[in-house]
Design a protein around this motif. Structure first.
Motif, PDB file in Angstrom:
ATOM      1  N   ALA A  36       0.806  -1.222   0.000  1.00  0.00           N
ATOM      2  CA  ALA A  36       0.000   0.000   0.000  1.00  0.00           C
ATOM      3  C   ALA A  36       0.839   1.273   0.000  1.00  0.00           C
ATOM      4  CB  ALA A  36      -0.947  -0.005   1.194  1.00  0.00           C
ATOM      5  N   ASN A  37       2.041   1.202   0.528  1.00  0.00           N
ATOM      6  CA  ASN A  37       2.873   2.414   0.606  1.00  0.00           C
ATOM      7  C   ASN A  37       3.833   2.550  -0.573  1.00  0.00           C
ATOM      8  OD1 ASN A  37       4.552   0.276   1.275  1.00  0.00           O
ATOM      9  ND2 ASN A  37       5.750   1.473   2.752  1.00  0.00           N
ATOM     10  N   ALA A  88      -5.671  -6.289 -17.600  1.00  0.00           N
ATOM     11  CA  ALA A  88      -5.531  -7.227 -16.484  1.00  0.00           C
ATOM     12  C   ALA A  88      -5.555  -6.559 -15.114  1.00  0.00           C
ATOM     13  CB  ALA A  88      -4.230  -8.021 -16.646  1.00  0.00           C
ATOM     14  N   GLY A  89      -5.505  -5.224 -15.079  1.00  0.00           N
ATOM     15  CA  GLY A  89      -5.468  -4.535 -13.794  1.00  0.00           C
ATOM     16  C   GLY A  89      -4.096  -4.529 -13.166  1.00  0.00           C
ATOM     17  N   THR A  90      -3.063  -4.722 -13.974  1.00  0.00           N
ATOM     18  CA  THR A  90      -1.691  -4.734 -13.457  1.00  0.00           C
ATOM     19  C   THR A  90      -0.907  -3.508 -13.932  1.00  0.00           C
ATOM     20  OG1 THR A  90      -0.972  -6.111 -15.319  1.00  0.00           O
ATOM     21  CG2 THR A  90      -1.587  -7.244 -13.286  1.00  0.00           C
ATOM     22  N   GLN A  91      -1.621  -2.470 -14.355  1.00  0.00           N
ATOM     23  CA  GLN A  91      -0.966  -1.262 -14.811  1.00  0.00           C
ATOM     24  C   GLN A  91      -0.220  -0.600 -13.653  1.00  0.00           C
ATOM     25  OE1 GLN A  91      -4.499  -1.417 -14.724  1.00  0.00           O
ATOM     26  NE2 GLN A  91      -4.514  -0.441 -12.711  1.00  0.00           N
ATOM     27  N   PRO A  92       0.835   0.157 -13.943  1.00  0.00           N
ATOM     28  CA  PRO A  92       1.551   0.864 -12.881  1.00  0.00           C
ATOM     29  C   PRO A  92       0.719   2.036 -12.384  1.00  0.00           C
ATOM     30  CG  PRO A  92       2.395   1.535 -15.009  1.00  0.00           C
ATOM     31  CD  PRO A  92       1.425   0.430 -15.284  1.00  0.00           C
ATOM     32  N   ASP A  93       1.132   2.606 -11.277  1.00  0.00           N
ATOM     33  CA  ASP A  93       0.459   3.808 -10.779  1.00  0.00           C
ATOM     34  C   ASP A  93       0.779   5.010 -11.661  1.00  0.00           C
ATOM     35  OD1 ASP A  93      -0.633   2.550  -8.460  1.00  0.00           O
ATOM     36  OD2 ASP A  93       1.343   2.650  -7.520  1.00  0.00           O
ATOM     37  N   PRO A 113      -7.329  12.380 -14.516  1.00  0.00           N
ATOM     38  CA  PRO A 113      -7.159  13.838 -14.626  1.00  0.00           C
ATOM     39  C   PRO A 113      -6.332  14.354 -13.454  1.00  0.00           C
ATOM     40  CG  PRO A 113      -9.442  13.219 -15.033  1.00  0.00           C
ATOM     41  CD  PRO A 113      -8.757  12.001 -14.495  1.00  0.00           C
ATOM     42  N   LEU A 114      -5.218  15.002 -13.765  1.00  0.00           N
ATOM     43  CA  LEU A 114      -4.313  15.431 -12.699  1.00  0.00           C
ATOM     44  C   LEU A 114      -4.824  16.660 -11.965  1.00  0.00           C
ATOM     45  CD1 LEU A 114      -0.875  14.861 -14.466  1.00  0.00           C
ATOM     46  CD2 LEU A 114      -2.125  13.335 -12.931  1.00  0.00           C
ATOM     47  N   ASP A 115      -5.737  17.397 -12.601  1.00  0.00           N
ATOM     48  CA  ASP A 115      -6.304  18.558 -11.904  1.00  0.00           C
ATOM     49  C   ASP A 115      -7.371  18.165 -10.896  1.00  0.00           C
ATOM     50  OD1 ASP A 115      -7.862  17.722 -14.004  1.00  0.00           O
ATOM     51  OD2 ASP A 115      -7.959  19.650 -15.009  1.00  0.00           O
ATOM     52  N   GLU A 116      -7.578  16.856 -10.744  1.00  0.00           N
ATOM     53  CA  GLU A 116      -8.513  16.350  -9.734  1.00  0.00           C
ATOM     54  C   GLU A 116      -7.784  15.729  -8.542  1.00  0.00           C
ATOM     55  OE1 GLU A 116     -11.182  13.686 -11.685  1.00  0.00           O
ATOM     56  OE2 GLU A 116     -12.211  15.272 -12.808  1.00  0.00           O
ATOM     57  N   LEU A 117      -6.445  15.744  -8.584  1.00  0.00           N
ATOM     58  CA  LEU A 117      -5.645  15.235  -7.478  1.00  0.00           C
ATOM     59  C   LEU A 117      -5.048  16.408  -6.707  1.00  0.00           C
ATOM     60  CD1 LEU A 117      -3.674  12.300  -9.200  1.00  0.00           C
ATOM     61  CD2 LEU A 117      -5.765  12.153  -7.834  1.00  0.00           C
ATOM     62  N   ASN A 343      -6.878   3.710 -12.673  1.00  0.00           N
ATOM     63  CA  ASN A 343      -7.091   2.721 -11.615  1.00  0.00           C
ATOM     64  C   ASN A 343      -5.823   2.468 -10.806  1.00  0.00           C
ATOM     65  OD1 ASN A 343      -9.832   2.276 -12.290  1.00  0.00           O
ATOM     66  ND2 ASN A 343      -9.216   0.917 -13.960  1.00  0.00           N
ATOM     67  N   ALA A 344      -5.025   3.505 -10.630  1.00  0.00           N
ATOM     68  CA  ALA A 344      -3.807   3.369  -9.833  1.00  0.00           C
ATOM     69  C   ALA A 344      -4.132   2.824  -8.447  1.00  0.00           C
ATOM     70  CB  ALA A 344      -3.112   4.715  -9.709  1.00  0.00           C
ATOM     71  N   ALA A 345      -3.330   1.863  -7.995  1.00  0.00           N
ATOM     72  CA  ALA A 345      -3.558   1.267  -6.682  1.00  0.00           C
ATOM     73  C   ALA A 345      -3.266   2.256  -5.565  1.00  0.00           C
ATOM     74  CB  ALA A 345      -2.695   0.011  -6.522  1.00  0.00           C
ATOM     75  N   ASN A 346      -2.310   3.132  -5.785  1.00  0.00           N
ATOM     76  CA  ASN A 346      -1.938   4.139  -4.783  1.00  0.00           C
ATOM     77  C   ASN A 346      -2.039   5.513  -5.437  1.00  0.00           C
ATOM     78  OD1 ASN A 346      -0.835   5.734  -2.790  1.00  0.00           O
ATOM     79  ND2 ASN A 346       0.983   4.460  -2.473  1.00  0.00           N
ATOM     80  N   LYS A 347      -3.267   5.979  -5.632  1.00  0.00           N
ATOM     81  CA  LYS A 347      -3.495   7.211  -6.386  1.00  0.00           C
ATOM     82  C   LYS A 347      -2.967   8.440  -5.655  1.00  0.00           C
ATOM     83  CE  LYS A 347      -6.898   7.101  -9.124  1.00  0.00           C
ATOM     84  NZ  LYS A 347      -8.243   7.107  -9.745  1.00  0.00           N
ATOM     85  N   GLU A 348      -3.111   8.472  -4.339  1.00  0.00           N
ATOM     86  CA  GLU A 348      -2.613   9.619  -3.584  1.00  0.00           C
ATOM     87  C   GLU A 348      -1.095   9.701  -3.669  1.00  0.00           C
ATOM     88  OE1 GLU A 348      -2.621  11.500   0.956  1.00  0.00           O
ATOM     89  OE2 GLU A 348      -3.738   9.663   0.523  1.00  0.00           O
ATOM     90  N   GLY A 349      -0.443   8.547  -3.482  1.00  0.00           N
ATOM     91  CA  GLY A 349       1.013   8.516  -3.598  1.00  0.00           C
ATOM     92  C   GLY A 349       1.468   8.802  -5.017  1.00  0.00           C
ATOM     93  N   ALA A 350       0.689   8.334  -5.997  1.00  0.00           N
ATOM     94  CA  ALA A 350       1.019   8.577  -7.403  1.00  0.00           C
ATOM     95  C   ALA A 350       0.997  10.059  -7.707  1.00  0.00           C
ATOM     96  CB  ALA A 350       0.030   7.828  -8.299  1.00  0.00           C
TER      97      ALA A 350
END
Length: 454
Positions: A36-37, A88-93, A113-117, A343-350
């Motif tokens: 997760a980290n 497959a859902g194995t894309q990188p963040d 969209p990066l303006d939504e993070l 669908n990044a697994a760690n969108k906040e960290g990304a």
């Protein structure tokens, strides 16, 4: 009726796999399987890997608890596994994005969209070279990538060859061209071309069928964009790829300015000044032709500076693209960006990692390596200093930006389909001498993609 996003992704993946000669299996591990980290990040350029490892160390120091896992893949493997990863859902963040793939990924809905993070929505476009940030906004106005570097086009040359021909660096930087007689550029190519008997292309008795050194190296036919082949010439006529600066819906390959330029450019091969279509291959690129003495000049991008500089026995020079019929020279301005997957697994960290990648903190590190020109202005300055320290004058690339003689890579939907149509059409003109009027038919086929919705 429009197909589902998943079906369209599968179609795109199949097309990429077919083009790369690969199968969609054994996908590289992406963000989905990471702790997760961890923020997973993909790139393709092995030369830049050390710089981004340093960036990751700096990021982790500023963001305790977050770890960046970098995966480097070769160009073909990269796009095949990335697209398959979306299925497959194995894309990188986070991944390094290319402008030629950008429109398709926006259409597929796989980019965040990066303006939504929170971490990326406040990024100031003013820190980048002008025009770079605009290229990474979708038709919906959202930002989908943060600029990481930029490139322009110049003429590379072997100083030993040009000096032997009595040609100065100043002369190579003062060339002009036109589609009627080729101007001083064509005269230069003729003079630098030498046949098997030692006769130059501008001397009586020149044998165009038995050439030892061509004036200009071959680099394939250029496909739909001709970035390192003919784009500097078509761009200097005032011609544009599409009806709009970005997200156009009509291509202009049927324009007289374009077709006259292409007829002249590939006509150089018929005269013996441009290496023939058969001279180019994956293992015999323009830099190899220059290094082996098979060509005196080579048109190529700034990302190739280090490759040319490392050619054995060659003192490489770099010159400006020729001035065209508009009275100005031209160069495509292209650039890469970092994108977050939807669908990044760690969108906040990304988001935090992308913000760091887009900042001077990272781009200055990249610039110090002297491999590419970072998008941030301070990073560009550090790259120039690094090149100069190695005795490389790269001003032919940077001057295009300073003089505002650049134009953008064409950004539209159906990029893969357009390339699939244009690549063989352009090769037919170059290799088989097909009339440029055949490109009008190809242009109609391209326009039908937009009329029929793909």
């Amino acid at each position: 009726m429009r197909s589902s996003r998943r079906t369209r992704i599968r179609s795109a993946a199949a097309a990429i796999a077919a083009g790369a000669g690969l199968v969609l299996s054994g996908c590289a591990a992406g963000g989905a399987g990471e702790p997760a980290n961890t923020v997973s990040y993909w790139l393709w350029d092995s030369n830049q890997l050390p710089a981004y490892q340093k960036c990751a160390a700096g990021f982790e120091k500023e963001n305790p608890g977050l770890t960046v896992k970098i995966t480097q893949l070769g160009w073909n493997d990269y796009w095949t596994k990335l697209t398959a990863g979306f299925i497959a859902g194995t894309q990188p963040d986070v991944f390094t994005d290319h402008i030629s793939k950008f429109a398709q990924f926006v259409d597929l809905g796989v980019l965040q969209p990066l303006d939504e993070l929170d971490a990326t929505k406040g990024i100031d476009d003013a820190i980048y070279q002008p025009g770079l940030a605009d290229s990474w906004r979708g038709p919906d106005g959202h930002r989908y990538g943060t600029p990481k570097d930029w490139d322009t086009i110049s003429l590379f040359y072997n100083k030993k060859v040009t000096q032997a021909a009595g040609v100065s660096d100043a002369e190579l930087n003062a060339l002009d061209w036109n589609p009627t007689d080729g101007g001083s550029f064509e005269k230069m190519l003729a003079h630098l071309t030498v046949d098997a008997n030692g006769v130059r292309g501008d001397e009586p008795g020149f044998d165009k069928n038995h050439v030892a050194t061509y004036g200009l190296a071959s680099n394939d036919a250029g496909g739909a964009d001709g970035q390192t082949q003919w784009s500097a010439f078509t761009g200097s006529t005032g011609w544009t790829y599409t009806d709009k600066k970005v997200w156009g819906t009509h291509y202009n390959y049927d324009d007289k300015r374009f077709q006259d330029t292409i007829s002249w450019y590939f006509g150089l091969a018929k005269k013996g000044y441009l290496a023939p279509f058969t001279a180019y291959s994956a293992s015999n690129g323009p830099e190899v032709q220059l290094g082996s003495g098979k060509a005196a000049l080579s048109m190529n991008g700034s990302w190739m500076i280090s490759t040319y500089a490392q050619l054995k026995g060659v003192e490489v020079g770099m010159a400006l693209t020729p001035v065209g019929p508009t009275g100005k020279r031209a160069s495509m301005l292209n650039g890469l960006a970092d994108s977050v997957t939807k669908n990044a697994a760690n969108k906040e960290g990304a988001g935090k990692w992308v913000a760091y990648l887009a900042s001077p903190a990272c781009q200055d590190i990249v610039g110090e390596q002297g491999i590419v020109f970072p998008a941030v202005k301070s990073g560009t300055d550090k790259a120039i200093a690094a090149y100069n320290a190695r005795g490389l004058d790269v001003s032919s690339f940077t001057r295009q930006v300073e003089d505002k003689t650049t134009f953008s890579f064409p950004i539209t939907n159906y990029a893969a389909d357009i390339t699939a149509l244009m690549a063989p059409a352009m090769q037919n003109v170059y290799a088989n001498g097909a009339p440029v009027s055949t490109l009008t038919t190809t242009n109609r086929q391209i326009d039908q993609l937009f009329e029929q919705g793909g």
